[in-house]
Write an enzyme that holds these catalytic residues in place. Structure first.
Site, PDB file in Angstrom:
ATOM      1  N   ASN A  21     -21.769  53.297  -6.839  1.00 50.13           N
ATOM      2  CA  ASN A  21     -22.455  53.373  -5.556  1.00 50.13           C
ATOM      3  C   ASN A  21     -22.032  52.180  -4.709  1.00 50.13           C
ATOM      4  OD1 ASN A  21     -24.908  55.562  -5.639  1.00 50.13           O
ATOM      5  ND2 ASN A  21     -24.342  54.820  -7.672  1.00 50.13           N
ATOM      6  N   GLU A  48     -20.485  57.235  -2.931  1.00 44.58           N
ATOM      7  CA  GLU A  48     -20.348  56.992  -4.370  1.00 44.58           C
ATOM      8  C   GLU A  48     -19.038  57.577  -4.866  1.00 44.58           C
ATOM      9  OE1 GLU A  48     -23.739  58.660  -6.301  1.00 44.58           O
ATOM     10  OE2 GLU A  48     -23.609  60.570  -5.255  1.00 44.58           O
ATOM     11  N   THR A  62     -20.736  57.177 -11.485  1.00 47.63           N
ATOM     12  CA  THR A  62     -20.240  56.861 -10.140  1.00 47.63           C
ATOM     13  C   THR A  62     -20.549  55.425  -9.768  1.00 47.63           C
ATOM     14  OG1 THR A  62     -22.289  57.646  -9.095  1.00 47.63           O
ATOM     15  CG2 THR A  62     -20.487  59.232  -9.326  1.00 47.63           C
TER      16      THR A  62
END
Length: 318
Positions: free
Chosen positions: A214, A262, A212
């Site tokens: 962020n 995220e 992911t």
């Protein structure tokens, strides 16, 4: 397009920066939604027809923030830089950014006209039907009309309606807080978006097969309801489908001090760290929840990604 910062009282050197007769759209314009666009387009069309300069005046920071009435207005639908960029797209030749401080907040409606509009050579002013100005919001569009005579013509633009409701920043904020980005998009005329920089997070997503990005927001945006969304991410000139979570990651944390954002980009590979990206909110998928195991979480993320892919494929066809 010229961008000019103004500080009250307006001195002759400030006024001289754009000493051309002009049509001026006036308002805070948070969101630059379809109602705001209607006011601005009226002003720009009037300017072209009359051979005048097309200008916009906005105020920063938000008056409610300065007057201690901030509440939800500590965050913006469109932070200043983004707002100005939208003004450019709407054809403004000049943008005035008036510093809204306590001194300016105390200006009477009459002084606003005499000490701000006339020195800037405003010949035509365009405002929305609910526009207020001057100390304690004492001035209304009709006040501006009367004070502008005989040399400043005032155009009052009717409310912009959609599905029986007046398009407003408040309505957009409510839609986002309820997890209804589709409604926000209808009111804005484009998807609601948040810009940010990709920062290092806990790195847990990569270990479970769903890396992911962020996202640290570049400004104090209005953040939609916590949960999982289908989104489009603009990065490096590309528009990439993604699934995004806003929340406190309850499976791994008892309590985070504030929600984090995220995104897992679908069918994407590459290093995103330190890159500026724009997230466009398309559809709310589900609320955030705590899972009993990592395997349950992985299965749910896989399902979310598949649902997001389907939703976004259908969205991009329209």
């Amino acid at each position: 397009m010229e961008i000019i910062s103004l500080q009250y009282p307006i001195v002759s050197s400030q006024a001289a920066l754009t000493a051309k007769p002009k049509t001026l759209a006036i308002g805070h314009f948070d969101g630059v939604h379809r109602g705001h666009q209607n006011v601005i387009r009226h002003a720009m069309e009037t300017a072209r027809a009359a051979g005048l300069q097309g200008a916009i005046m906005t105020f920063h920071p938000h008056p409610k923030e300065v007057l201690g009435q901030s509440g939800q207005y500590t965050a913006s639908l469109t932070p200043l830089d983004e707002k100005v960029e939208r003004f450019r797209k709407l054809g403004a030749q000049v943008v005035y950014i008036v510093n809204f401080d306590l001194e300016f907040a105390s200006v009477t409606p009459a002084d606003f006209v005499e000490q701000v509009l006339r020195p800037l050579q405003v010949k035509k002013a365009t405002v929305g039907f609910d526009f207020t100005f001057g100390a304690k919001g004492a001035g209304k569009p009709e006040t501006l009309w009367a004070l502008g005579e005989p040399d400043i013509e005032v155009e009052i633009v009717d409310p912009f309606m959609q599905d029986g409701d007046k398009v407003s920043s408040t309505l957009i904020r409510e839609a986002l807080s309820e997890g209804r980005p589709e409604v926000a998009e209808q009111l804005l005329g484009e998807p609601y978006q948040v810009r940010g920089v990709v920062i290092h997070g806990e790195g847990r997503g990569r270990t479970i097969g769903f890396p992911t990005a962020n996202i640290k927001q570049e400004a104090a945006y209005v953040i939609p309801r916590q949960g999982v969304y289908a989104v489009m991410v603009q990065v490096d000139g590309k528009r990439v489908p993604a699934v995004l979570n806003i929340g406190v990651k309850p499976t791994f944390h008892e309590k985070l001090p504030e929600p984090v954002m995220e995104a897992h980009l679908l069918d994407f590979s590459g290093d995103l760290y330190d890159k500026s990206i724009t997230v466009q909110f398309i559809s709310f998928l589900r609320s955030e929840k705590k899972f009993g195991s990592i395997d349950e979480l992985i299965a749910q993320i896989k399902s979310d990604a598949e649902q997001a892919s389907s939703v976004l494929a259908a969205y991009n066809k329209n």
